[in-house]
Design a protein around this motif. Structure first.
Motif, PDB file in Angstrom:
ATOM      1  N   TRP A 112      23.241  38.735  53.749  1.00 45.49           N
ATOM      2  CA  TRP A 112      24.537  38.163  54.119  1.00 45.49           C
ATOM      3  C   TRP A 112      24.682  36.737  53.585  1.00 45.49           C
ATOM      4  O   TRP A 112      25.743  36.352  53.094  1.00 45.49           O
ATOM      5  CB  TRP A 112      24.718  38.186  55.625  1.00 45.49           C
ATOM      6  N   GLN A 113      23.627  35.950  53.686  1.00 47.73           N
ATOM      7  CA  GLN A 113      23.683  34.575  53.201  1.00 47.73           C
ATOM      8  C   GLN A 113      23.858  34.531  51.684  1.00 47.73           C
ATOM      9  O   GLN A 113      24.604  33.687  51.163  1.00 47.73           O
ATOM     10  CB  GLN A 113      22.403  33.827  53.610  1.00 47.73           C
ATOM     11  N   ARG A 114      23.199  35.439  50.976  1.00 49.68           N
ATOM     12  CA  ARG A 114      23.365  35.476  49.519  1.00 49.68           C
ATOM     13  C   ARG A 114      24.797  35.882  49.145  1.00 49.68           C
ATOM     14  O   ARG A 114      25.371  35.336  48.207  1.00 49.68           O
ATOM     15  CB  ARG A 114      22.356  36.446  48.896  1.00 49.68           C
TER      16      ARG A 114
ATOM     17  N   ALA B 123      16.805  33.324  51.842  1.00 50.62           N
ATOM     18  CA  ALA B 123      18.168  33.722  52.204  1.00 50.62           C
ATOM     19  C   ALA B 123      18.236  35.243  52.358  1.00 50.62           C
ATOM     20  O   ALA B 123      17.714  35.984  51.515  1.00 50.62           O
ATOM     21  CB  ALA B 123      19.158  33.265  51.140  1.00 50.62           C
TER      22      ALA B 123
ATOM     23  N   ARG C 247      27.504  35.482  51.104  1.00 49.48           N
ATOM     24  CA  ARG C 247      28.441  34.461  51.581  1.00 49.48           C
ATOM     25  C   ARG C 247      28.448  33.227  50.697  1.00 49.48           C
ATOM     26  O   ARG C 247      29.519  32.658  50.413  1.00 49.48           O
ATOM     27  CB  ARG C 247      28.092  34.074  53.029  1.00 49.48           C
ATOM     28  N   HIS C 248      27.281  32.794  50.239  1.00 46.71           N
ATOM     29  CA  HIS C 248      27.189  31.508  49.539  1.00 46.71           C
ATOM     30  C   HIS C 248      27.056  31.645  48.020  1.00 46.71           C
ATOM     31  O   HIS C 248      27.194  30.632  47.314  1.00 46.71           O
ATOM     32  CB  HIS C 248      26.004  30.711  50.083  1.00 46.71           C
TER      33      HIS C 248
END
Length: 307
Positions: free
Chosen positions: A213-215, A210, A217-218
């Motif tokens: 940004w993915q870390r 990840a 966002r989620h």
């Protein structure tokens, strides 16, 4: 035999509870008296005054029924103040929380001088609204303000804006000033939320591939739900009650361009000596803050549960 031993013990326990209760009442009583004298009584008296035409000075108080409320709902000035209040509140809630979240993430990721950066970003919060208003009024001044002088130095004099004298920009100047002052406060709330997130979650996500940004966002953003609830609530209530910056920088002008519900209460009650009408406006502001707060709590709590 068992009953004769139990009864005295029970009676003794009840006596101790009553004694503790009496001590508690004596400790609470001074605070309750002060709260009643300075909060409850003035609030109830405000409801009474909203049905009068009292000017705030004379001894004569004349009851006029619902005339103040009828005038309030027919006044274009009040609707303009309500519009400015909603624009200001929504803008501040969004911008203050975005700026605070960005600052919190930056400070959380700094390895060296973290306390120094935290103090620098928090420093504007310590300034009073009056002092901060005067400083930014000078910065925004069209003739000798910092922004205007900088544009003159680099040959862009045509780009100068009369921030506080132009109705199209005055409210924006108030928003910029308030965001600068308040973001550091909400940064502390988000920073506390960030430091409560276990680092193992981000490390495991990074190992799984990840990106940043993915870390965020989620993992990070959902776990900041409770901090966001507090920050959004506080920023909304603060925005609805904003007064200092407007009083110092624009005095509600130019015209009525920056007049909010809080400021119109002050102008009507103390400037125009219409305390009865001003009290009716303050009750409307109280109801508005109450409704907005209840809606926010319901929506934000629902969001926390979903996340």
């Amino acid at each position: 035999m068992a009953n004769t031993e139990t009864i005295p013990v029970t009676a003794q326990g009840t006596a101790k509870k009553r004694k503790r209760l009496s001590y508690s009442i004596w400790f609470i009583l001074p605070a309750f008296i002060l709260y009643t004298a300075f909060v409850i009584y003035p609030t109830l008296n405000s409801v009474n005054l909203s049905f009068t035409s009292w000017d705030g000075v004379s001894d004569e108080i004349r009851y006029i029924g619902f005339d103040n409320f009828v005038e309030m709902f027919r006044s274009e000035r009040v609707y303009n103040a309500l519009k400015n209040t909603l624009i200001l509140s929504l803008s501040l809630v969004v911008l203050e929380n975005i700026a605070a979240l960005i600052l919190a993430i930056l400070v959380d990721q700094v390895r060296w001088f973290k306390s120094l950066f935290r103090s620098i970003f928090y420093f504007p919060v310590l300034l009073s609204g009056i002092v901060m208003g005067f400083v930014w009024a000078i910065i925004f001044n069209f003739n000798f303000g910092v922004i205007s002088q900088l544009l003159d130095r680099i040959g862009l004099s045509d780009w100068k804006i009369d921030w506080l004298g132009n109705p199209n920009y005055a409210l924006l100047a108030i928003i910029i000033t308030t965001v600068w002052k308040g973001s550091g406060y909400y940064m502390i709330i988000y920073l506390a939320g960030l430091q409560g997130i276990p680092p193992e979650l981000n490390e495991a996500a990074a190992i799984d591939g990840a990106n940043r940004w993915q870390r965020f966002r989620h993992i990070t953003f959902p776990l900041l739900a409770s901090a966001m609830t507090v920050s959004v609530m506080l920023s909304m209530i603060g925005a609805l009650k904003i007064f200092d910056q407007i009083a110092v920088m624009t005095d509600g002008g130019p015209g009525f361009a920056t007049e909010t519900l809080t400021y119109i209460v002050y102008k009507v009650g103390f400037g125009e000596l219409r305390q009865g009408y001003g009290t009716a406006l303050s009750l409307m502001l109280f109801v508005l803050i109450l409704i907005v707060s209840l809606i926010q709590i319901k929506l934000l709590r629902k969001r926390e549960v979903q996340m």
